[in-house]
Design an enzyme around this catalytic site. Structure first.
Site, mmCIF file in Angstrom:
data_model
loop_
_atom_site.group_PDB
_atom_site.id
_atom_site.type_symbol
_atom_site.label_atom_id
_atom_site.label_comp_id
_atom_site.label_asym_id
_atom_site.label_seq_id
_atom_site.Cartn_x
_atom_site.Cartn_y
_atom_site.Cartn_z
ATOM 1 N N ASP A 1 0.600 -1.188 0.073
ATOM 2 C CA ASP A 1 -0.094 0.024 0.028
ATOM 3 C C ASP A 1 0.917 1.284 -0.011
ATOM 4 O O ASP A 1 2.169 1.105 0.429
ATOM 5 C CB ASP A 1 -0.962 -0.150 1.259
ATOM 6 C CG ASP A 1 -1.874 1.263 1.527
ATOM 7 O OD1 ASP A 1 -2.570 1.419 0.497
ATOM 8 O OD2 ASP A 1 -1.497 2.101 2.278
ATOM 9 N N GLU B 1 0.822 -0.621 -5.227
ATOM 10 C CA GLU B 1 -0.301 0.287 -5.399
ATOM 11 C C GLU B 1 0.378 1.660 -5.709
ATOM 12 O O GLU B 1 0.730 2.448 -4.801
ATOM 13 C CB GLU B 1 -1.107 0.351 -4.183
ATOM 14 C CG GLU B 1 -2.410 1.303 -4.185
ATOM 15 C CD GLU B 1 -2.681 2.409 -3.001
ATOM 16 O OE1 GLU B 1 -3.880 2.536 -2.978
ATOM 17 O OE2 GLU B 1 -1.867 2.295 -2.376
#
Length: 886
Positions: A520, A575
């Site tokens: 993330d 991401e």
């Protein structure tokens, strides 16, 4: 020893500015707060010569790693090319850690199912280089890619390299000069392949070489000082609190700012000073507690603990160990408590991890909301109620969010407080292990949504100010705080931070059985500006320069290299919204080493289209461009929507399309209104075209497959701590009187079709038609013909569609079928025979004559064959060639 190696250059002889492409002068990198100038080329009358590299002394107190020393498997080692004069500026740098006089914890010993303890570096690669240098420099050698790399034998590099699939680019002027320029330091063995694939990266060759050298030297330093990356990343078995075979307990912490460290808890009546740690080198502290007379552990399983830190100002701080495996919060408390987790019998895995998947169909999930009930759901509920649904829907991968412990439930798991602890609000660590094991028994790969981009600011039950200073694990001052997230930012140049994060990844794989990670916030990691107030236009200069945090990038390269080497079956996903070139190429090419990146522009495009455009104004070319605009040979995960679109303040696709009518008109007993009809049809079409055209894998957030109504909102003060919106109403698909089951059935059959034909693992699609006035898109992939008619009311009979392979075609998937809530306008018994008529760059075509379509301006390179099809409005159909039926 930790030595700063400095390349020396007689500045008096080379006072001229460094010459870079297009006459630019390159500044030295001071992004970490200290001067670093990397090896570059300065052009003089006598030819190119090496330029300077400088770095400050590092001290044991800060344990900060210089950019110029660091590592790599033998496959990554380049041939010797240059000799550097080495100057040792720092003789007080960290030495090799001394072995402890205590016995090794049982957990630290190799166990069944763990990879063999082997170095990631060859035994003496650098000695070999020294011998070769004595004999004279050899010609460059062709080296294999790193273990676990994505290089595939037999794959021919296209003669006309393309940055984006389907789009060739000319080699930029002067690129051959840059490619020929040599770069000082360890060289990326496969960088030439990257530059050949995308010549526009040639002006940034030295940036790639510098990044690779940083990775190489850091890995080499780990090899020399820690006994290898394998041992280094197993530190979770010695740090924290670990029990020996004989019942004794070994404790170890890193707290460089502490004056003294103690262990207290239930086991000693919460006496804060009875069990002091012994101070070691470089800010480490250790404690050994012998077993009791009966041979039992002095720290029982389930007892509460705290680390007591005496700060430099004399204050006593009660902290949770950063390495704690289990933390819980009583209902009447605000902060979490550290509970010693050492059950007499831990869960034993029964099933092996699935083989590495060629195509991922990812079901993004949150355990806590995976129930129709207004409460926090459990691991057990997910195991026995949700996993069977996921299997039935045809997904082969689960991506689990909010597993790493986070004190604030409404943070969606992105404000992590305990990195090594599985969230206790869903159950015990053994419950999570069982859940993953059951998923493996179903052939489902399990990924962890790992958050290494930042950490919660909590200090009582988090990492922040663990030793009383703001620089433990994080950058000090404003640099260590994310302005928008109000969280702490890791110092990726710190030796112990690397140990902590790499060990964290290793623990989740080997203790719990995770099969990979979705990283993330990668964009925040890659740049010093963290993407705040910055737009990315695709200009390559946006990805190179002082604004890039190369220490963070180096950590990601190390993490991917470690995961791919030790567990080549594991998958890593980035991401990243910026589009950093080569992020998903092997480390040997100078890339980031990720397997996939999220195609984050796709959901944004669908939202923009639905919000801003009438159906008649949808631009087919723009849709195709967004779905196909991805870097050549860098795999992307396509998705129409994820958890981001489901959160409160935003809307899912279904809610945007049908809005308030979802509350009243989703029953089959009520009339089918135009709004509901439009929403159901477009929902299916958007998901199918994203699935088939958008990338190399596909992702769906739980519940969105059937158009989950409303939004997702966790309990908080703003909603009176309500769980009403923090749940997934799977029961809606089980009710045969509701239209949600139509969307659910279509999603299932779409995934089953991909499982059968494998279009995600196939080469990119060939788009033969994107007709603006007809609102028709047609493309071929994996031997299938996909046809989409987005027109709101116009249907076409005898519509000509070009095909590459002649033969008989039949309908494989039809969004207009009754079981999917369609209008049954297509006869599935119809057989479509190709005709030899060139059309839209395909040799064949399927033809359904349409009086409104003119064929007078077809390309001279049209297909030789076509078929004729009937395409109703707002319908997607997939045709299969029956002569090559699977």
């Amino acid at each position: 020893m930790c030595l700063n190696k400095v390349l020396m250059l007689d500045l008096k002889k080379n006072k001229s500015a460094e010459v870079w492409p297009r006459g630019r002068v390159r500044l030295v990198n001071s992004c970490l707060g200290y001067l670093v100038a990397y090896p570059k080329m300065s052009h003089t009358d006598t030819g190119p010569t090496s330029s300077l590299t400088t770095s400050p002394c590092c001290s044991p107190a800060c344990t900060r790693i210089s950019r110029t020393h660091l590592p790599v498997s033998r496959a990554l080692l380049p041939p010797p090319r240059h000799r550097f004069a080495v100057h040792r500026r720092c003789v007080s740098a960290p030495a090799r850690p001394q072995s402890s006089h205590h016995p090794v914890p049982s957990a630290a010993r190799s166990t069944a199912g763990s990879p063999p303890s082997a170095s990631l570096l060859a035994a003496s690669p650098f000695r070999e280089e020294e011998e070769e240098e004595e004999e004279g420099e050899e010609a460059p050698r062709e080296l294999p890619p790193p273990v676990g790399g994505s290089g595939r034998p037999g794959v021919r590099v296209p003669p006309a390299p393309a940055l984006y699939s389907g789009r060739a680019r000319r080699r930029p002027a002067g690129a051959h000069k840059m490619a020929a320029a040599s770069t000082q330091g360890p060289r990326a063995p496969k960088l030439a392949q990257l530059l050949e694939r995308d010549p526009y990266l040639a002006p940034f060759e030295q940036d790639f070489q510098r990044r690779y050298a940083l990775f190489y030297n850091r890995l080499k330093s780990i090899e020399e000082n820690e006994g290898g990356l394998d041992k280094f990343s197993k530190s979770y078995k010695t740090f924290g609190v670990n029990q020996f075979v004989d019942g004794g307990v070994y404790c170890k912490e890193w707290a460089p700012g502490a004056e003294a460290v103690f262990l207290t808890g239930d086991f000693n009546g919460w006496n804060p000073f009875s069990h002091p740690y012994k101070k070691m080198e470089y800010g480490k502290w250790e404690l050994f507690i012998p077993p009791g007379q009966d041979g039992y552990s002095p720290v029982p399983h389930g007892s509460k603990l705290k680390v007591v830190i005496r700060a430099q100002n004399g204050e006593l701080l009660y902290r949770i160990s950063p390495w704690a495996r289990y933390v819980v919060r009583d209902q009447d408390k605000v902060n979490y408590d550290w509970v010693h987790w050492n059950p007499p019998q831990s869960y034993i895995r029964k099933h092996r991890s699935p083989e590495r998947l060629k195509s991922l169909r990812i079901y993004e999930s949150h355990v806590g909301i995976a129930s129709p009930e207004g409460k926090i759901a459990s691991y057990k509920n997910f195991t026995y109620n949700v996993l069977p649904r996921i299997k039935d829907l045809g997904y082969n991968c689960v991506q689990l969010m909010a597993i790493m412990e986070h004190a604030y439930y409404a943070s969606f798991g992105y404000q992590v407080t305990s990195f090594f602890a599985a969230s206790s609000r869903y159950g015990t660590p053994d419950d999570l292990k069982e859940m993953i094991d059951v998923a493996h028994s179903m052939g489902i790969t399990v990924l962890l949504d790992v958050v290494h981009s930042h950490a919660s600011k909590n200090s009582e039950d988090g990492l922040n100010k663990f030793d009383g200073t703001d620089s433990c694990f994080f950058h000090s001052g404003p640099k260590g705080t994310h302005q928008l997230w109000d969280s702490r930012l890791f110092d990726y140049s710190n030796w112990e931070v690397l140990r902590f994060l790499l060990s964290n990844l290793r623990m989740w794989i080997e203790d719990y059985g995770f099969d990979g990670f979705r990283f993330d916030g990668v964009t925040s990691m890659l740049y010093h500006h963290h993407g705040i107030g910055t737009g990315f236009s695709g200009d390559y200069n946006e990805y190179f320069g002082l604004h890039v945090d190369e220490d963070a990038l180096c950590y990601l390269m190390l993490a991917n290299h470690m995961v791919n080497f030790l567990h080549p079956e594991c998958i890593t996903i980035a991401e990243d919204v910026s589009g950093m070139p080569a992020l998903c190429r092997p480390v040997a090419e100078g890339g980031g080493g990720f397997d996939y990146r999220l195609a984050m522009a796709i959901p944004d495009k669908w939202i923009q289209i639905i919000k801003e455009l009438k159906d008649e104004d949808w631009n087919m070319g723009n849709i195709v461009y967004t779905l196909t605009n991805r870097r050549y040979e860098e795999k992307c995960i396509a998705y129409a929507e994820s958890h981001d679109q489901a959160l409160v303040g935003d809307k899912t696709l279904a809610f945007r399309l049908m809005d308030a009518e979802m509350y009243t008109n989703m029953s089959v007993l009520s009339p089918l209104t135009p709004v509901i009809d439009r929403g159901i049809q477009l929902h299916k079409m958007i998901r199918l075209i994203t699935h088939a055209l958008g990338g190399d894998s596909y992702l769906n957030f739980m519940g969105n497959e059937f158009g989950h109504p409303e939004w997702l909102d966790f309990p908080r003060k703003g909603n009176n701590e309500s769980y009403h919106y923090a749940r997934r109403q799977f029961n809606l698909t089980d009710d045969h009187l509701l239209r949600y089951r139509f969307l659910n059935a279509f999603d299932r059959d779409m995934n089953k079709s991909e499982e059968r034909f494998g279009w995600l693992a196939s080469p990119p699609a060939f788009v033969s038609e994107k007709h603006e006035s007809n609102k028709v898109i047609a493309f071929e992939r994996a031997g299938l013909l996909f046809i989409f008619n987005f027109h709101p009311y116009q249907s076409y009979t005898d519509y000509r569609v070009g095909v590459e392979i002649p033969g008989k075609y039949k309908i494989l998937l039809d969004s207009d079928a009754s079981e999917y809530g369609g209008h049954q306008r297509l006869d599935h018994n119809t057989e479509y025979f190709s005709e030899e008529y060139p059309h839209n760059y395909r040799h064949n075509s399927l033809m359904q004559y349409n009086s409104q379509t003119s064929f007078s301006q077809q390309s001279r390179r049209c297909h030789k064959h076509h078929i004729k099809v009937y395409i109703p409005s707002r319908v997607a159909i997939v045709l299969q060639n029956m002569d090559n039926a699977k």
